[in-house]
Motif scaffolding. Structure first.
Motif, PDB file in Angstrom:
ATOM      1  N   LEU A   4      50.747  46.751  53.057  1.00  0.00           N
ATOM      2  CA  LEU A   4      49.457  46.113  52.819  1.00  0.00           C
ATOM      3  C   LEU A   4      48.913  46.470  51.441  1.00  0.00           C
ATOM      4  O   LEU A   4      48.194  45.675  50.835  1.00  0.00           O
ATOM      5  N   MET A   5      49.279  47.665  50.949  1.00  0.00           N
ATOM      6  CA  MET A   5      48.825  48.065  49.617  1.00  0.00           C
ATOM      7  C   MET A   5      49.373  47.129  48.549  1.00  0.00           C
ATOM      8  O   MET A   5      48.677  46.798  47.581  1.00  0.00           O
ATOM      9  N   TYR A   6      50.617  46.662  48.715  1.00  0.00           N
ATOM     10  CA  TYR A   6      51.193  45.720  47.759  1.00  0.00           C
ATOM     11  C   TYR A   6      50.368  44.433  47.729  1.00  0.00           C
ATOM     12  O   TYR A   6      50.010  43.934  46.662  1.00  0.00           O
ATOM     13  N   PHE A   7      50.074  43.877  48.912  1.00  0.00           N
ATOM     14  CA  PHE A   7      49.292  42.646  48.969  1.00  0.00           C
ATOM     15  C   PHE A   7      47.876  42.863  48.439  1.00  0.00           C
ATOM     16  O   PHE A   7      47.297  41.979  47.804  1.00  0.00           O
ATOM     17  N   PHE A   8      47.335  44.056  48.700  1.00  0.00           N
ATOM     18  CA  PHE A   8      45.982  44.367  48.237  1.00  0.00           C
ATOM     19  C   PHE A   8      45.923  44.411  46.717  1.00  0.00           C
ATOM     20  O   PHE A   8      45.047  43.799  46.095  1.00  0.00           O
ATOM     21  N   THR A   9      46.855  45.123  46.084  1.00  0.00           N
ATOM     22  CA  THR A   9      46.833  45.243  44.620  1.00  0.00           C
ATOM     23  C   THR A   9      47.123  43.907  43.947  1.00  0.00           C
ATOM     24  O   THR A   9      46.514  43.574  42.924  1.00  0.00           O
ATOM     25  N   GLN A  10      48.052  43.127  44.509  1.00  0.00           N
ATOM     26  CA  GLN A  10      48.339  41.817  43.936  1.00  0.00           C
ATOM     27  C   GLN A  10      47.132  40.897  44.059  1.00  0.00           C
ATOM     28  O   GLN A  10      46.821  40.114  43.148  1.00  0.00           O
ATOM     29  N   SER A  11      46.423  40.975  45.190  1.00  0.00           N
ATOM     30  CA  SER A  11      45.227  40.157  45.392  1.00  0.00           C
ATOM     31  C   SER A  11      44.113  40.564  44.442  1.00  0.00           C
ATOM     32  O   SER A  11      43.386  39.708  43.926  1.00  0.00           O
ATOM     33  N   ILE A  12      43.982  41.865  44.206  1.00  0.00           N
ATOM     34  CA  ILE A  12      42.992  42.354  43.238  1.00  0.00           C
ATOM     35  C   ILE A  12      43.307  41.813  41.852  1.00  0.00           C
ATOM     36  O   ILE A  12      42.423  41.305  41.133  1.00  0.00           O
ATOM     37  N   LEU A  13      44.559  41.901  41.436  1.00  0.00           N
ATOM     38  CA  LEU A  13      44.974  41.420  40.120  1.00  0.00           C
ATOM     39  C   LEU A  13      44.675  39.935  39.962  1.00  0.00           C
ATOM     40  O   LEU A  13      44.052  39.505  38.978  1.00  0.00           O
ATOM     41  N   ILE A  14      45.102  39.151  40.921  1.00  0.00           N
ATOM     42  CA  ILE A  14      44.922  37.704  40.837  1.00  0.00           C
ATOM     43  C   ILE A  14      43.442  37.340  40.865  1.00  0.00           C
ATOM     44  O   ILE A  14      42.977  36.481  40.102  1.00  0.00           O
ATOM     45  N   THR A  15      42.682  37.986  41.747  1.00  0.00           N
ATOM     46  CA  THR A  15      41.248  37.695  41.844  1.00  0.00           C
ATOM     47  C   THR A  15      40.538  37.982  40.533  1.00  0.00           C
ATOM     48  O   THR A  15      39.717  37.181  40.069  1.00  0.00           O
ATOM     49  N   PHE A  16      40.844  39.121  39.911  1.00  0.00           N
ATOM     50  CA  PHE A  16      40.209  39.465  38.639  1.00  0.00           C
ATOM     51  C   PHE A  16      40.523  38.426  37.569  1.00  0.00           C
ATOM     52  O   PHE A  16      39.632  37.976  36.837  1.00  0.00           O
ATOM     53  N   LEU A  17      41.787  38.026  37.470  1.00  0.00           N
ATOM     54  CA  LEU A  17      42.166  37.063  36.441  1.00  0.00           C
ATOM     55  C   LEU A  17      41.481  35.724  36.652  1.00  0.00           C
ATOM     56  O   LEU A  17      40.976  35.107  35.707  1.00  0.00           O
ATOM     57  N   VAL A  18      41.455  35.259  37.886  1.00  0.00           N
ATOM     58  CA  VAL A  18      40.826  33.970  38.185  1.00  0.00           C
ATOM     59  C   VAL A  18      39.331  34.026  37.906  1.00  0.00           C
ATOM     60  O   VAL A  18      38.752  33.111  37.310  1.00  0.00           O
ATOM     61  N   ILE A  19      38.683  35.105  38.334  1.00  0.00           N
ATOM     62  CA  ILE A  19      37.236  35.234  38.147  1.00  0.00           C
ATOM     63  C   ILE A  19      36.889  35.297  36.657  1.00  0.00           C
ATOM     64  O   ILE A  19      35.901  34.705  36.207  1.00  0.00           O
ATOM     65  N   MET A  20      37.700  35.992  35.863  1.00  0.00           N
ATOM     66  CA  MET A  20      37.418  36.079  34.430  1.00  0.00           C
ATOM     67  C   MET A  20      37.587  34.721  33.747  1.00  0.00           C
ATOM     68  O   MET A  20      36.833  34.368  32.843  1.00  0.00           O
TER      69      MET A  20
END
Length: 363
Positions: A4-20
């Motif tokens: 779940l940590m893998y999915f969590f970190t990937q989701s954090i990365l993608i969310t940050f990029l999209v939001i920026m």
């Protein structure tokens, strides 16, 4: 299956990029507010081209603007169709974040298709009759995306806790990417046994950073400076109330669930064994079109991620992108379900033609 940590970190990365990217689009949109709409009142041919350009703006802003112009009888049905063919919602942020070249190619193809069918529809008398609509769309339009008041004067620069929180989050993201604590991983099938493996981009630049990481950090620094310099009203009304409150949680949840869902698909369903044959691709085109009917950003991310990982061909992503328009169709449903249905029917026909051609040609 991955942790779940893998999915969590990937989701954090993608969310940050999209939001920026959303923040940058929000800034540009506010700076040009009202200028494009005045141009739309010109001849129909110009309307179609400009509406398609507005539709290409990632997110809901361009689509909402065109729907608003249609409901106020400033543009015709052909221009509305062109905009909603060109638009592929918040999914555009994801594709531009990780594959800008492919995103540009997809946008160019969608723009061409949008203009062609916009002009085609305009030549049909049935679609050129005067449309009558309600007057409730403006409220939905404003509440969902374009509530941009600029009447509050900027008396002095104020830091504020919201600005501090956003700046801190971006700074931590930069540190996490720079130290390679988080990074975008690619999913591939090993030719020998079809097992999964994950690997980060390996093209090293300065300080051992990959090309992707260098781009991520550069984008983050630009947004960091922008947030640090704009006035308090922009931070609170546009960045916080619109982008962060309305999009962050939704994007993170959808990203996490879809990454998890894709991993399950890859683990238990032989997708690549089905895709090489024509029937498998036809079924995927049908699924892409059916899911594309949903007037919401989120479900369509499935096809973006599958394409990014090389599991589905470009033509299937294109078929889904033609039919879907993010949530730009929601105010049109509220205004007139009839016009929404007509838009979807036409887009489904176009997607079937383009998608089947893609299967036949092999792209």
């Amino acid at each position: 299956m991955h942790t779940l940590m893998y999915f969590f970190t990937q989701s954090i990365l993608i969310t940050f990029l999209v939001i920026m990217m959303m923040m940058l689009i929000e800034y540009v949109h506010v700076k040009t507010n009202g200028k494009l709409e005045s141009l739309m009142q010109r001849q129909k041919g110009f309307q179609i081209v400009l509406a398609a350009i507005l539709g290409l703006i990632p997110g809901c802003m361009g689509g909402f603007a065109v729907v608003s112009l249609f409901t106020h009888r400033i543009i015709g049905f052909g221009a509305l169709l062109a905009a909603l063919i060109a638009s592929f919602g918040d999914e555009a942020f994801f594709l531009f974040s990780f594959r800008p070249l492919q995103a540009a190619i997809l946008s160019g193809i969608l723009f061409t298709i949008a203009v062609i069918f916009g002009f085609t529809v305009n030549s049909i008398p049935f679609f050129n009759k005067k449309h009558t609509l309600n007057k409730n769309h403006l409220q939905i339009h404003a509440e969902n995306c374009l509530k941009h008041s600029t009447s509050q004067p900027n008396k002095k620069y104020e830091l504020g806790w919201k600005r501090c929180l956003v700046l801190t989050a971006i700074a931590l993201f930069i540190v996490a990417v720079f130290t390679q604590f988080i990074g975008h991983a690619h999913v591939d099938f090993l030719p020998s046994d079809n097992h999964l493996h994950h690997e980060a981009a390996s093209s090293g630049l300065l300080w051992g950073l990959s090309t992707e990481q260098f781009i991520f950090i550069s984008l983050s620094m630009v947004v960091f400076l922008l947030i640090g310099l704009v006035n308090k009203h922009f931070v609170e009304e546009h960045i916080w109330n619109h982008v962060i409150k309305k999009h962050v949680l939704k994007i993170f949840i959808w990203t996490f669930l879809i990454l998890f869902f894709i991993d399950i698909l890859l683990e238990y369903i032989p997708l690549q064994e089905n895709l090489p044959n024509s029937l498998g691709k036809v079924l995927w085109v049908g699924m892409a079109i059916l899911i594309g009917i949903i007037p919401q950003s989120g479900p369509h991310l499935l096809f973006v991620f599958l394409f990014l990982e090389g599991i589905i061909p470009f033509s299937i992503l294109l078929a889904n992108s033609i039919v879907q328009e993010g949530h730009a169709g929601l105010p049109l449903i509220a205004e007139s379900p009839k016009y929404f249905v007509w838009i979807k029917v036409i887009k489904i026909i176009v997607a079937i033609i383009i998608g089947m051609m893609g299967v036949w040609i092999g792209f």
